[in-house]
Enzyme design. Structure first.
Site, PDB file in Angstrom:
ATOM      1  N   ASN A  90     -37.816  29.200   7.037  1.00  0.00           N
ATOM      2  CA  ASN A  90     -37.132  30.443   6.673  1.00  0.00           C
ATOM      3  C   ASN A  90     -37.979  31.369   5.809  1.00  0.00           C
ATOM      4  O   ASN A  90     -37.740  32.579   5.795  1.00  0.00           O
ATOM      5  CB  ASN A  90     -35.827  30.103   5.944  1.00  0.00           C
ATOM      6  CG  ASN A  90     -35.238  31.298   5.243  1.00  0.00           C
ATOM      7  OD1 ASN A  90     -34.691  32.209   5.858  1.00  0.00           O
ATOM      8  ND2 ASN A  90     -35.373  31.330   3.908  1.00  0.00           N
ATOM      9  N   TYR A 155     -44.854  42.777   9.915  1.00  0.00           N
ATOM     10  CA  TYR A 155     -43.639  41.960   9.986  1.00  0.00           C
ATOM     11  C   TYR A 155     -43.241  41.717  11.441  1.00  0.00           C
ATOM     12  O   TYR A 155     -42.920  40.590  11.837  1.00  0.00           O
ATOM     13  CB  TYR A 155     -42.522  42.670   9.228  1.00  0.00           C
ATOM     14  CG  TYR A 155     -41.265  41.849   9.051  1.00  0.00           C
ATOM     15  CD1 TYR A 155     -41.197  40.838   8.100  1.00  0.00           C
ATOM     16  CD2 TYR A 155     -40.143  42.097   9.829  1.00  0.00           C
ATOM     17  CE1 TYR A 155     -40.047  40.091   7.928  1.00  0.00           C
ATOM     18  CE2 TYR A 155     -38.977  41.351   9.671  1.00  0.00           C
ATOM     19  CZ  TYR A 155     -38.935  40.346   8.712  1.00  0.00           C
ATOM     20  OH  TYR A 155     -37.780  39.608   8.557  1.00  0.00           O
ATOM     21  N   ALA A 157     -45.145  41.816  14.117  1.00  0.00           N
ATOM     22  CA  ALA A 157     -46.118  40.931  14.753  1.00  0.00           C
ATOM     23  C   ALA A 157     -45.888  39.479  14.337  1.00  0.00           C
ATOM     24  O   ALA A 157     -45.969  38.560  15.161  1.00  0.00           O
ATOM     25  CB  ALA A 157     -47.533  41.369  14.389  1.00  0.00           C
ATOM     26  N   LYS A 159     -43.072  38.050  13.322  1.00  0.00           N
ATOM     27  CA  LYS A 159     -41.828  37.507  13.865  1.00  0.00           C
ATOM     28  C   LYS A 159     -41.891  37.352  15.383  1.00  0.00           C
ATOM     29  O   LYS A 159     -41.294  36.429  15.950  1.00  0.00           O
ATOM     30  CB  LYS A 159     -40.645  38.381  13.449  1.00  0.00           C
ATOM     31  CG  LYS A 159     -40.381  38.365  11.937  1.00  0.00           C
ATOM     32  CD  LYS A 159     -40.103  36.966  11.415  1.00  0.00           C
ATOM     33  CE  LYS A 159     -39.671  36.969   9.954  1.00  0.00           C
ATOM     34  NZ  LYS A 159     -39.305  35.626   9.460  1.00  0.00           N
ATOM     35  N   ILE A 188     -29.447  42.125   7.472  1.00  0.00           N
ATOM     36  CA  ILE A 188     -28.564  41.248   6.702  1.00  0.00           C
ATOM     37  C   ILE A 188     -28.546  41.708   5.249  1.00  0.00           C
ATOM     38  O   ILE A 188     -29.556  42.176   4.717  1.00  0.00           O
ATOM     39  CB  ILE A 188     -29.049  39.783   6.792  1.00  0.00           C
ATOM     40  CG1 ILE A 188     -29.266  39.357   8.258  1.00  0.00           C
ATOM     41  CG2 ILE A 188     -28.078  38.848   6.090  1.00  0.00           C
ATOM     42  CD1 ILE A 188     -28.032  39.373   9.127  1.00  0.00           C
TER      43      ILE A 188
END
Length: 247
Positions: A90, A155, A157, A159, A188
């Protein structure tokens, strides 16, 4: 009996936000929890909440970008709890900027934590899970890794890489009964989104069919499903938790 009774879960980035919500949800389902983070005080708060639920908690201060530290973390979990059954990758960071203004450090930092950190977590846990011929690996990706987002080249790239890595590891580990899946949250309510202006939030709501940001608990609920027995025939999947933003 809770569906994860007798199981042990290792969660990176467990000190707050989505990581803490996942830790608490898996504990509620009966798992003992080991949490990895670099924020000792916040990790301790997570541990206290888990122990209030009657589950054991092992805080581990480690840097996910360091493979040796991740291997030691897995060894610590096995020593403390006897097995490692669930890994949730995570931990993640952002360093946003338009590409023409993004320096190499911002690119490298995000890729190191968000993608190399997942590689390190899987590599550290793989032998233990394959040896026991069971395990669940859940990687936290993002819808940004599927559709892109201006100002987040690094970010996105990272993910997107997590999604590709998830599918590849699902193929490699399936013969040993290790399921590898990903969740791809949308926007979120976390510390990252707290910084959005009211105008930016309203613009986001207009793009989300359900008309609101998601809650960390709603991501944690999907992770719990992937960690539990009801998802035994799922592997290599990416489940979007985004209020319908990507269809």
């Amino acid at each position: 009996m809770s569906c994860l009774s007798g199981k042990t879960a290792l969660i990176t980035g467990a000190s707050r936000g989505i990581g803490r919500a996942i830790a608490l949800r898996l504990a509620l389902d009966g798992a003992d929890i080991a949490g990895i983070d670099v924020q000792e005080e916040l990790l301790g708060e997570t541990g206290a909440l888990i122990e209030q639920k009657g589950r054991r908690f092992a805080p581990i201060m480690a840097d996910v970008t360091d493979l040796e530290q991740m291997q030691q973390a897995v060894a610590t979990v096995e020593d403390a709890f006897g097995s490692l059954d669930i890994l949730v990758n995570n931990a993640g960071i952002t360093r946003d900027a338009l590409l023409i203004r993004m320096d190499a450090a911002a690119w490298n930092q995000v890729l190191a934590v968000n993608l190399t950190g997942v590689f390190n977590g899987i590599k550290a846990a793989a032998r233990a899970m394959m040896r026991q011929r069971s395990g669940r690996i859940i990687n936290v990706a993002s819808i940004v890794g599927m559709i892109g987002n201006a100002g987040q080249a690094n970010y996105a790239a990272s993910k997107g890489g997590v999604i590709a890595l998830t599918k590849t590891m699902a193929r490699e580990m399936a013969s040993r009964n290790v399921n590898v899946n990903a969740v791809a949250p949308g926007f979120i309510e976390t510390a990252m989104t707290e910084q959005l202006s009211d105008k930016a939030r309203q613009a986001l709501f207009a793009r989300i069919p359900l008309g609101r940001l998601g809650q960390p608990q709603e991501v944690a609920d999907v992770v719990a499903f992937l960690a539990g027995p009801d998802s035994r025939y799922l592997t290599g999947q990416v489940i979007r938790v985004d209020g319908g933003m990507v269809m």
